[in-house]
Design an enzyme around this catalytic site. Structure first.
Site, short mmCIF file in Angstrom:
data_model
loop_
_atom_site.label_atom_id
_atom_site.label_comp_id
_atom_site.label_asym_id
_atom_site.label_seq_id
_atom_site.Cartn_x
_atom_site.Cartn_y
_atom_site.Cartn_z
N GLU A 1 38.31 54.64 22.62
CA GLU A 1 36.84 54.10 22.95
C GLU A 1 36.95 53.30 21.45
O GLU A 1 36.06 52.07 21.51
CB GLU A 1 35.83 55.04 22.90
CG GLU A 1 35.51 55.62 24.22
CD GLU A 1 36.52 56.45 24.71
OE1 GLU A 1 37.31 57.20 23.65
OE2 GLU A 1 36.49 57.06 25.82
N HIS B 1 28.80 65.17 29.54
CA HIS B 1 28.68 64.09 30.49
C HIS B 1 27.19 63.86 30.93
O HIS B 1 26.89 63.42 31.82
CB HIS B 1 29.34 64.56 31.80
CG HIS B 1 30.72 64.42 31.67
ND1 HIS B 1 31.50 65.53 30.91
CD2 HIS B 1 31.80 63.43 32.17
CE1 HIS B 1 32.80 65.07 30.91
NE2 HIS B 1 33.08 63.88 31.83
#
Lengths: 323, 333
Positions: A59, A126
């Site tokens: 990322e 999540h």
């Protein structure tokens, strides 16, 4: 045209990519696979692997390289497979992207987008709602659409903006929310709230999934004769303070709702602005409805206990209107 | 350690190399003086002993098409890429007219017109950014070499790993120079990494890697030029470890008493500037007297630039309250 929230976002990105060859997409599994939520399904075929880049699980490198490309005239759109993983690229967004305009007077036109939020039985990693972190960071614009048309219009506006934008898509709304979306070019300017329900007795200020919880609560209390106004702020940065204050001056009551945790959430900022600038109009204390200060848990029973819902909002409306 | 006999560098270019190294040396020396006089504030980070790296590497680039992402100890590269003394002084001393408007200092300078993009204090953070800059041009079918730097300390940051892997996968024309100056603030190499050479890591990324003497400007130049040519041929990124010694503290507040005296003495004998003057003198390229003349001339320009900068006021306070965004959002106090 009827579209889901997810289709509306994809539509905006597709149209911008056709219009502007400086736009490219980068993320994990967005090409051949079409993204974990299939938002970029078909994009690789239409735009090719130079503009739809499957990146390693990195990322920081993905966001960092996008910043570099943006400094060099491109307009990257970065997918976080889940918005939770933006923590791995946090330094790039906050330290580099968010300070560049201020320090160097150079634009970093990029969008970091992805699914956030809970209520879908995922897990603490999540499901997070982390928009407040970025509103607090300086130099980043923060967008949280609640409806399909706004999702399209705000995405197009974000992609045309010259500042870095963090775009929170609520994964629970992706396929649940469907609505009429203008075809072709459609822009909703950043920094303009939307009054999604007119009312006289109480203002609810919300964004993202909380707007839908508020709408359900408003229907509930309408049966009791309580007439609720709902302001969807749509973007946290820029924040449309005026529309919020105007609503509160009219209804004299304010409840702020977000799915993110309560403490140091953006609701605190909104409450402070109302207290500061509409104090004399208030007939009741400003209330906040938000998640319990905990990670978003896995089991449905626990998740329901942690996240806000329309029943809690309805009760808060009743309480606020009893003043 | 790879050593290479330098041949064929024209005399004029060798004099230019020395001139840039002297500019870097005198700039740092001036900043140390200004710090002690209380005229420079914040962190004053010197590159004393590392001039050969910043100058030799930047000179290997084509200033009209490549791009430089220097670190805070790479002032030499700024000069190579055409930064004026005046602009650098205004920036370092945070005076009105600085291109960064007083928002930042300590060598974090960017000047897009000169193809310089600066640094942030978070080590390693600009390496993926440098990779992305080249990636944008690669999408346009243009090869733009990005050269950037990290220290032996910063090389342990996770973003360095991500950036190098990313650059290797995409075969980007990125050159990362790891300036191994033996200490990360106070922490010696032995507590930073366990590999023999930091360039050994290149193999794991599938890129070219080499470790060289960072005190020899011509070795640095030659090695970087090879890496630039490799990048231009589409052969991807390179990792170059330059071995040097940080001859001062981390910044000027630091007395670096943790560095053994003998180590400093050993490296002082290898001073990149003095040794290069000797070499040019011995080779008949430039006499030591001529070199000293060059230094005096640079010093005079330095003093004038400092005086001009110190004559300028602080930036207007309102500068602090604007330009957080390119398109304003009505930020609050």
């Amino acid at each position: 045209m009827q579209m889901t929230y997810l289709e509306a976002i994809a539509d905006a990105i597709r149209l911008e990519m056709r219009r502007d060859e400086r736009v490219f997409l980068i993320g994990e599994d967005i090409g051949t696979y079409g993204g974990a939520f299939k938002l970029t399904k078909g994009f690789l075929d239409e735009f090719g692997s130079k503009r739809v880049i499957d990146a390693p699980i990195s990322e920081a490198a993905i966001i960092g390289a996008s910043i570099g490309a943006a400094l060099n005239g491109m307009r990257p759109v970065v997918e976080m497979q889940f918005m939770d993983f933006v923590t791995n690229g946090f330094n790039q967004l906050v330290t580099v992207a968010g300070t560049t305009a201020y320090r160097w007077s150079i634009p970093v036109p990029m969008v970091v987008r992805g699914p956030s939020g809970g209520g879908v039985g995922a897990n603490p990693f999540h499901s997070r709602n982390s928009e407040a972190w970025f509103a607090h960071a300086t130099g980043l614009k923060v967008v949280c659409p609640a409806f399909a048309d706004d999702a399209k219009g705000l995405m197009a506006a974000s992609m045309r903006d010259d500042d870095p934008v963090v775009f929170f898509e609520h994964k629970g709304l992706y396929r649940k929310i469907k609505g009429e979306v203008p075809e072709g070019e459609y822009i909703v300017p950043l920094g303009k709230a939307r009054v999604v329900r007119q009312g006289m007795h109480c203002s609810i200020i919300a964004y993202g999934s909380a707007v839908h919880m508020a709408l359900a609560a408003a229907e509930e209390v309408a049966k009791e004769g309580i007439d609720v106004e709902i302001v969807d702020i749509r973007t946290l940065v820029p924040f449309d303070e005026e529309t919020v204050l105007e609503s509160v001056r009219k209804t004299h009551r304010a409840i702020i709702v977000h799915e993110a945790v309560l403490t140091a959430g953006f609701g605190g900022e909104i409450a402070a602005r109302i207290a500061d600038k509409a104090f004399s109009y208030l007939d009741a204390p400003v209330k906040r409805v938000a998640a319990f200060d905990a990670p978003t848990p896995f089991a449905p029973t626990l998740e329901q206990a942690v996240l806000p819902n329309s029943t809690v909002i309805a009760n808060t409306i009743r309480q606020t209107c009893s003043f | 350690m790879a050593r290479k006999k330098t041949v064929g560098i024209p005399a004029e270019f060798r004099r230019e190399m020395l001139r840039y190294m002297l500019m870097a040396r005198e700039f740092d020396t001036a900043m140390l003086r200004l710090y002690r006089q209380g005229k420079a504030f914040g962190g004053v980070y010197s590159q004393l002993g590392n001039e050969a790296v910043s100058v030799g590497s930047a000179l290997a680039l084509d200033r009209t098409r490549d791009v430089l992402f220097p670190m805070h100890r790479n002032i030499g590269g700024h000069f190579v890429f055409g930064q004026t003394l005046d602009q650098l002084m205004l920036n370092h001393l945070a005076r009105e007219g600085s291109q960064m408007r007083g928002t930042d200092g300590t060598g974090h300078y960017a000047d897009p017109a000169l193809r310089i993009y600066g640094n942030v204090s978070h080590l390693g953070a600009m390496i993926p950014v440098a990779a992305g800059f080249s990636m944008a041009d690669a999408m346009r079918g243009i090869t733009t070499v990005s050269m950037t730097y990290i220290g032996d300390g910063g090389a342990q940051v996770g973003e360095v790993h991500e950036a190098l892997n990313f650059a290797a996968v995409h075969k980007l024309p990125l050159i990362l120079i790891i300036e191994n100056n033996q200490y990360a603030y106070s922490t010696p190499n032995s507590l930073e990494f366990a590999c023999e050479r930091l360039s050994d890591r290149a193999l794991g990324y599938g890129m070219h890697g080499v470790t060289i003497d960072g005190t020899d400007v011509e070795i640095v130049y030659d090695t970087c030029l090879e890496a630039v040519q490799r990048a231009r041929r589409g052969e991807g990124p390179s990792l170059i470890e330059t071995v040097t010694m940080r001859m001062r503290g981390h910044a000027e507040h630091d007395d670096f008493s943790y560095v053994p005296k003998e180590l400093l003495e050993e490296w002082a004998a290898k001073d990149p500037v003095e040794r290069y003057i000797d070499r040019l003198d011995a080779g008949g390229v430039l006499s030591r007297a001529q070199a000293e003349e060059m230094r005096t001339e640079i010093l005079a320009q330095m003093i004038e630039a400092i005086d001009r900068a110190l004559d300028r006021p602080w930036p207007a306070a309102e500068e602090g309250l604007r330009n957080v965004f390119m398109t304003p959002t009505g930020e609050q106090r």
